[in-house]
Write a protein that holds these residues in place. Sequence first.
Motif, mmCIF file in Angstrom:
data_model
loop_
_atom_site.group_PDB
_atom_site.id
_atom_site.type_symbol
_atom_site.label_atom_id
_atom_site.label_comp_id
_atom_site.label_asym_id
_atom_site.label_seq_id
_atom_site.Cartn_x
_atom_site.Cartn_y
_atom_site.Cartn_z
ATOM 1 N N PRO A 2 0.828 -1.213 0.000
ATOM 2 C CA PRO A 2 0.000 0.000 0.000
ATOM 3 C C PRO A 2 0.859 1.259 0.000
ATOM 4 C CG PRO A 2 0.070 -0.957 2.198
ATOM 5 C CD PRO A 2 0.804 -1.912 1.276
ATOM 6 N N ASP A 3 0.240 2.349 -0.435
ATOM 7 C CA ASP A 3 0.891 3.644 -0.281
ATOM 8 C C ASP A 3 1.179 3.855 1.201
ATOM 9 O OD1 ASP A 3 0.806 4.485 -2.994
ATOM 10 O OD2 ASP A 3 -1.304 5.036 -2.757
ATOM 11 N N LEU A 45 -3.850 2.640 3.732
ATOM 12 C CA LEU A 45 -2.485 3.162 3.714
ATOM 13 C C LEU A 45 -1.601 2.418 4.704
ATOM 14 C CD1 LEU A 45 -3.320 6.990 3.783
ATOM 15 C CD2 LEU A 45 -2.551 5.655 1.810
ATOM 16 N N GLY A 46 -0.345 2.238 4.337
ATOM 17 C CA GLY A 46 0.648 1.757 5.278
ATOM 18 C C GLY A 46 1.090 2.907 6.162
ATOM 19 N N LEU A 47 1.688 2.594 7.301
ATOM 20 C CA LEU A 47 2.091 3.623 8.250
ATOM 21 C C LEU A 47 3.523 3.410 8.710
ATOM 22 C CD1 LEU A 47 1.447 6.011 10.231
ATOM 23 C CD2 LEU A 47 0.721 4.251 11.863
ATOM 24 N N VAL A 48 4.298 4.485 8.680
ATOM 25 C CA VAL A 48 5.590 4.550 9.351
ATOM 26 C C VAL A 48 5.414 5.577 10.458
ATOM 27 C CG1 VAL A 48 8.023 5.186 9.159
ATOM 28 C CG2 VAL A 48 6.909 3.940 7.287
ATOM 29 N N VAL A 69 3.120 9.015 0.435
ATOM 30 C CA VAL A 69 1.858 9.735 0.259
ATOM 31 C C VAL A 69 1.933 11.105 0.914
ATOM 32 C CG1 VAL A 69 -0.572 9.720 0.966
ATOM 33 C CG2 VAL A 69 0.489 7.637 0.086
ATOM 34 N N GLY A 70 2.584 11.159 2.054
ATOM 35 C CA GLY A 70 2.697 12.407 2.780
ATOM 36 C C GLY A 70 3.180 12.175 4.185
ATOM 37 N N VAL A 71 3.264 13.269 4.923
ATOM 38 C CA VAL A 71 3.782 13.242 6.285
ATOM 39 C C VAL A 71 2.858 14.045 7.186
ATOM 40 C CG1 VAL A 71 5.701 13.930 7.798
ATOM 41 C CG2 VAL A 71 6.178 13.032 5.502
ATOM 42 N N VAL A 72 2.494 13.441 8.294
ATOM 43 C CA VAL A 72 1.872 14.163 9.398
ATOM 44 C C VAL A 72 3.018 14.464 10.344
ATOM 45 C CG1 VAL A 72 0.248 14.046 11.314
ATOM 46 C CG2 VAL A 72 -0.344 13.014 9.098
ATOM 47 N N LEU A 73 3.274 15.738 10.575
ATOM 48 C CA LEU A 73 4.447 16.144 11.332
ATOM 49 C C LEU A 73 4.075 16.966 12.558
ATOM 50 C CD1 LEU A 73 7.527 16.478 11.670
ATOM 51 C CD2 LEU A 73 7.376 18.442 10.117
ATOM 52 N N ASN A 74 4.399 16.411 13.724
ATOM 53 C CA ASN A 74 4.343 17.184 14.959
ATOM 54 C C ASN A 74 5.794 17.382 15.371
ATOM 55 O OD1 ASN A 74 4.149 18.272 17.496
ATOM 56 N ND2 ASN A 74 2.474 16.942 18.154
ATOM 57 N N ALA A 75 6.380 18.450 14.908
ATOM 58 C CA ALA A 75 7.794 18.712 15.183
ATOM 59 C C ALA A 75 8.013 19.272 16.581
ATOM 60 C CB ALA A 75 8.362 19.666 14.133
ATOM 61 N N ALA A 76 6.939 19.482 17.326
ATOM 62 C CA ALA A 76 7.011 19.986 18.701
ATOM 63 C C ALA A 76 7.830 21.282 18.718
ATOM 64 C CB ALA A 76 7.546 18.915 19.637
ATOM 65 N N ALA A 77 8.754 21.418 19.640
ATOM 66 C CA ALA A 77 9.514 22.669 19.782
ATOM 67 C C ALA A 77 10.316 23.018 18.530
ATOM 68 C CB ALA A 77 10.436 22.589 20.988
ATOM 69 N N LEU A 143 -4.954 12.405 -1.790
ATOM 70 C CA LEU A 143 -4.461 11.284 -2.610
ATOM 71 C C LEU A 143 -5.587 10.743 -3.483
ATOM 72 C CD1 LEU A 143 -2.232 9.216 -3.288
ATOM 73 C CD2 LEU A 143 -3.066 7.840 -1.365
ATOM 74 N N ALA A 144 -6.790 10.606 -2.912
ATOM 75 C CA ALA A 144 -7.931 10.124 -3.688
ATOM 76 C C ALA A 144 -8.262 11.095 -4.814
ATOM 77 C CB ALA A 144 -9.135 9.937 -2.760
#
Length: 149
Positions: A2-3, A45-48, A69-77, A143-144
Motif C-alpha cells: 500500500p501507499d 495506507l501503510g504507516l511509518v 503519500v505524505g507526512v503528518v508532522l508534529n515537530a514539537a519545539a 491522494l484520492a
Amino acid sequence: MPDTLHVLNGPNLNLLGTREPEVYGRATLADVEAACRAACERHGLGLVFRQTNHEGELVTFLQQAQGSVGVVLNAAAYTHTSVAVADAIKAVGLNVVEVHLSNVFAREAFRHHSFISPVARGVICGFGIEGYRLAIDALASSLADRRVS
C-alpha cells in the motif's frame, strides 16, 4: 504494497500522558500511534510512525519519507526553531500536514511562529490526538483526488 504515510513526532512527545497533561492530554504516544494506524487502515495506507528527540534524526526521517503519500508532522519545539526541518521538507518536496496537540496560538508568543507552516500543505492545532486523524484524513482525501484526476 500500500501507499505509505509517515507520522513523525519531535522532542518530548515520548512523554505524552505524563508531561503537562492539562496542556497535552492524558493520551500516550502509543495511543497516538494506535489512532494513526486505525486511520491509515481505513484509507488502505501503510504507516511509518516515528518519534525522536534529536533534530538531525528528524531531518533524516523527513528525507526517508520522500516518495511517500505524505507526512503528518508534529515537530514539537522544532516547529519554532528549526530551519533545518523546514529545509528538509522543501528539499524532498513532501506533502506535509503540521499538527499540534494544543492550540499554539492560545499559548506563549514564541509558539505563534512556525518555520514549518510556510512549507506545509496545512496546519491542524488544538484538537489533541484527534488532530492526527484529521491530518491523515486530509492527506488521504488529497491522494484520492489525485487518483481521480
